[in-house]
Design a protein around this motif. Structure first.
Motif, mmCIF file in Angstrom:
data_model
loop_
_atom_site.group_PDB
_atom_site.id
_atom_site.type_symbol
_atom_site.label_atom_id
_atom_site.label_comp_id
_atom_site.label_asym_id
_atom_site.label_seq_id
_atom_site.Cartn_x
_atom_site.Cartn_y
_atom_site.Cartn_z
ATOM 1 N N VAL A 57 0.867 -1.175 -0.143
ATOM 2 C CA VAL A 57 -0.052 -0.099 -0.022
ATOM 3 C C VAL A 57 0.784 1.204 -0.134
ATOM 4 N N LEU A 70 -9.537 0.404 3.359
ATOM 5 C CA LEU A 70 -8.722 -0.628 2.570
ATOM 6 C C LEU A 70 -9.449 -1.950 2.575
ATOM 7 N N LEU A 73 -12.282 -1.902 0.119
ATOM 8 C CA LEU A 73 -12.008 -1.728 -1.299
ATOM 9 C C LEU A 73 -11.459 -3.222 -1.707
ATOM 10 N N LEU A 74 -10.718 -3.907 -0.639
ATOM 11 C CA LEU A 74 -10.253 -5.420 -1.087
ATOM 12 C C LEU A 74 -11.378 -6.467 -0.684
ATOM 13 N N VAL A 110 -1.630 -1.243 -4.073
ATOM 14 C CA VAL A 110 -2.644 -0.424 -3.725
ATOM 15 C C VAL A 110 -2.210 0.906 -3.453
ATOM 16 N N ASP A 112 -3.039 5.164 -2.770
ATOM 17 C CA ASP A 112 -3.934 6.061 -2.479
ATOM 18 C C ASP A 112 -3.926 7.418 -3.701
ATOM 19 N N GLU A 113 -5.199 7.700 -3.931
ATOM 20 C CA GLU A 113 -5.401 8.623 -5.012
ATOM 21 C C GLU A 113 -4.658 9.916 -5.122
ATOM 22 N N ALA A 144 -0.730 -0.619 -10.485
ATOM 23 C CA ALA A 144 -1.678 -0.320 -9.063
ATOM 24 C C ALA A 144 -3.088 -0.094 -9.169
ATOM 25 N N THR A 145 -3.636 -0.453 -8.308
ATOM 26 C CA THR A 145 -5.348 -0.152 -7.872
ATOM 27 C C THR A 145 -5.220 1.266 -7.335
ATOM 28 N N VAL A 149 -7.637 5.427 0.021
ATOM 29 C CA VAL A 149 -7.276 4.377 1.009
ATOM 30 C C VAL A 149 -6.491 4.700 2.166
#
Length: 156
Positions: A57, A70, A73-74, A110, A112-113, A144-145, A149
């Motif tokens: 992450v 998180l 999301l998962l 993953v 963070d945006e 990456a997603t 998060v």
């Protein structure tokens, strides 16, 4: 011998700048040594979802993982952070040097945006060494997603 991170970055064709700054004791020290704002120091957190199932992450330096976000999301109800020895066993890197680039296993990432659209710095697999690179290119190379998060880090 160079870190596997550099080999992976080169193989991905990502342009990057190496920053050698020596030992730091905090995220704020790392930002000052790298000459960047705290949010541009990206923390790579290793998360364990289950037996032999981990992920990375990526969080901005001024934020912390939001476990509820998180987990949602998962689609999982439980996760944990491995201790330093277990993190090294599953990544090949010591805590404080962990990066998804060149890790011994290419765990899912993953991010963070808030990392999008800027230059970031990441650990490079060695203490006191980081790389600066374009976040969007790095996230694409890592497949990456990208999602919300994180939460703001608590004030100290």
């Amino acid at each position: 011998m160079p870190s596997p991170a550099f080999t992976a970055l080169d193989a991905a064709g990502l342009p990057y700048r190496v920053i050698r700054h020596g030992p730091v004791r905090s995220l704020a020290e790392a930002a000052a040594a790298r000459g960047v704002p705290v949010p541009d120091v990206v923390k790579t957190i290793v998360v364990r979802r289950g037996e032999d199932d981990h992920l990375f992450v990526l969080t901005p330096g001024d934020r912390v993982v939001s476990w509820p976000k998180l987990r949602h999301l998962l689609g999982v109800s439980r996760m944990s952070m491995p201790d330093a020895e277990a993190a090294r066993a599953v990544t090949g890197y010591e805590r404080g040097t962990i990066t998804p680039f060149g890790a011994s296993t290419a765990w899912p990432v993953v991010a963070d945006e808030r990392l999008q659209g800027r230059e970031i710095t990441l650990g490079a697999g060695e203490h006191g060494v980081a790389v600066a690179l374009d976040a969007d290119a790095a996230l694409a190379a890592l497949d990456a997603t990208v999602a919300d998060v994180t939460d703001p880090a608590p004030a100290r």
